[in-house]
Each structure stands twice: as C-alpha cells, then as structure tokens.
Design a protein around this motif. Structure first.
Motif, PDB file in Angstrom:
ATOM      1  N   GLU A  36      -0.202   4.450  -0.159  1.00 61.18           N
ATOM      2  CA  GLU A  36      -0.929   5.677   0.188  1.00 61.18           C
ATOM      3  C   GLU A  36      -0.135   6.587   1.114  1.00 61.18           C
ATOM      4  O   GLU A  36      -0.130   7.816   0.955  1.00 61.18           O
ATOM      5  N   HIS A  38      -2.728   0.889  -6.024  1.00 61.10           N
ATOM      6  CA  HIS A  38      -2.378   1.203  -4.639  1.00 61.10           C
ATOM      7  C   HIS A  38      -1.151   0.423  -4.189  1.00 61.10           C
ATOM      8  O   HIS A  38      -0.669   0.604  -3.075  1.00 61.10           O
ATOM      9  N   ASN A  43      -1.393  11.209  -5.804  1.00 58.79           N
ATOM     10  CA  ASN A  43      -2.547  10.309  -5.807  1.00 58.79           C
ATOM     11  C   ASN A  43      -2.411   9.318  -6.968  1.00 58.79           C
ATOM     12  O   ASN A  43      -2.602   9.679  -8.126  1.00 58.79           O
ATOM     13  N   ASP A  88       0.855  -1.186   0.000  1.00 57.29           N
ATOM     14  CA  ASP A  88       0.000   0.000   0.000  1.00 57.29           C
ATOM     15  C   ASP A  88       0.891   1.235   0.000  1.00 57.29           C
ATOM     16  O   ASP A  88       1.686   1.414   0.915  1.00 57.29           O
TER      17      ASP A  88
END
Length: 235
Positions: free
Chosen positions: A132, A176, A138, A130
């Motif tokens: 993020e 992601h 983004n 992940d």
C-alpha cells in the motif's frame, strides 16, 4: 483428441456460515471451473490434504492451476508474521508439495495471484507483505467491479501471453502483497506501470504465473478467457 485434465488446487474455510451449519468447506471459485470447461478442459478440484498425497494427485492430471486466496506464511521466505494477514499453513504445505511433484513429473503449472506468489517463494524468492505504501496505484480495486481492468499491464514480447495482451494492456487487480525478490529460474515477463511484478514464467518447465485474476473476468473480457484457452491447450 482427449481432453486435458486440469487439476485446480482447492481452498478451505473453517466455518461456512449458518446456511451450511457452520461446517468446514473445501471449495474453488467457480470462475476457474467454468473458464477451464469453456476452453475444452476437464477441471478436477484437488482439496487440501497431506503433502504426501501430492504425488497421486499430480499423476491424475495433465496440468496444475494454483488459485488465489490467503497470504502465504512468511516463514517460507524468512520474514515475520504480519498482524494484518491471514494464513492457512496446511494449504501452503500442500500446494508447495503439489508444485514439487508437478515439476518432478513435468506437468505445466499456471498460477494466479497468491498462486504466483507461492511459485516465487518455492523458487527462493520473497514477497512484499504490504504494498500500500510502495505505490500510488491501487492494487486492491474494490469497489471497481472485479471484471473491469483497473491498471496498466506492460508485457515483454518474450512472454507466453504476449500474443494475447501485446506490449501494453489493462488488467484487474486484487492483491496487497507482491513479488519482491524474484525466485531462481523465474523470469519477470510483465509489470504494472509502477514496477510491481505482474507475471513470472519459466519456459523450459512450462510455468506461468499472473498477479491479476483472469478467473474474475473470463466471461466479460475476451483476453482473460484467452488465457485459459492458452493454459488448457498450449502451456
């Protein structure tokens, strides 16, 4: 001149919904089909099957495309499962066998998003499960339309795709997870401005992986269709 047969590894959903009587369905996003046809190739969807089918499938095609989709099970790169991920191990097993056989038979491989990540894992690399919290960029661009570029692409002049994108361009982004440790025999040839790997290649074995989705944008962005033109006619 005969047209190239482009094998596209398929995906599967276990429940296609009420309209299709909740049947399991094998499929591939239409963008791959149309972009390959537009480039002059003949697409052939390879449904998920037993790994031992890989040899026969690869014998029927000239080149292999690995598409996007589910996360790769982390057991293949020595990590534990994530609660937020979805896996389809039969797809992992089958596509790893397709890669093995394509390399053995000397068939070029083009891989998109998950496909690029699977190539990296096949060659001994690892993934960020992940990203993020790793970057301010983004990389899952919803609600920006899928065909619109959303972040920078910084490309090495040694890349297969440098004649298309040049040193700096923009591409779309729908992932992601990302390449962490790069697999043996692979070279990073493009990155986002935040350092996330956007392309990996092996020129000798004619391997090209991209993290963005040209299949989402081929009908709107000339550069994205040009990727399929390159894969079908030159890779």
């Amino acid at each position: 001149m005969s047209q190239s047969i482009i094998g596209i590894a398929g995906n599967m959903i276990h429940d296609a919904g009420e309209t299709l009587y909740h049947l399991p369905v094998s499929y591939i996003p239409q963008g791959y089909i149309e972009a390959v046809q537009k480039a002059g190739g003949i697409p052939l969807v390879l449904p998920i099957g037993q790994p031992e089918f890989a040899k026969t499938y690869i014998q029927q095609i000239d080149k292999l495309i690995l598409a996007g989709g589910q996360d790769i099970h982390p057991k293949y790169y020595g990590q534990a499962e994530s609660e937020d991920s979805r896996y389809l191990i039969c797809r992992d097993q089958f596509e790893l066998a397709l890669i093995e056989e394509a390399l053995r038979q000397g068939k070029p491989i083009f891989a998109v998003c998950r496909g690029m990540q699977l190539l990296n894992v096949y060659f001994g690399g690892s993934l960020y499960q992940d990203i993020e919290d790793l970057t301010p960029v983004n990389h899952m661009q919803n609600p920006i339309p899928r065909e619109e570029p959303s972040h920078d692409l910084l490309m090495e002049n040694s890349s297969f795709l440098y004649p298309i994108y040049g040193k700096k361009a923009k591409v779309n982004s729908f992932h992601h997870q990302a390449v962490k440790t790069v697999g043996q025999s692979l070279t990073v040839t493009a990155q986002c401005s935040d350092g996330i790997v956007e392309a990996i290649e092996n020129k000798k074995q004619r391997i090209l992986g991209v993290q963005w989705h040209p299949d989402f944008a081929y009908s709107q962005q000339e550069k994205e269709q040009a990727v399929f033109e390159y894969v079908v006619n030159q890779l």
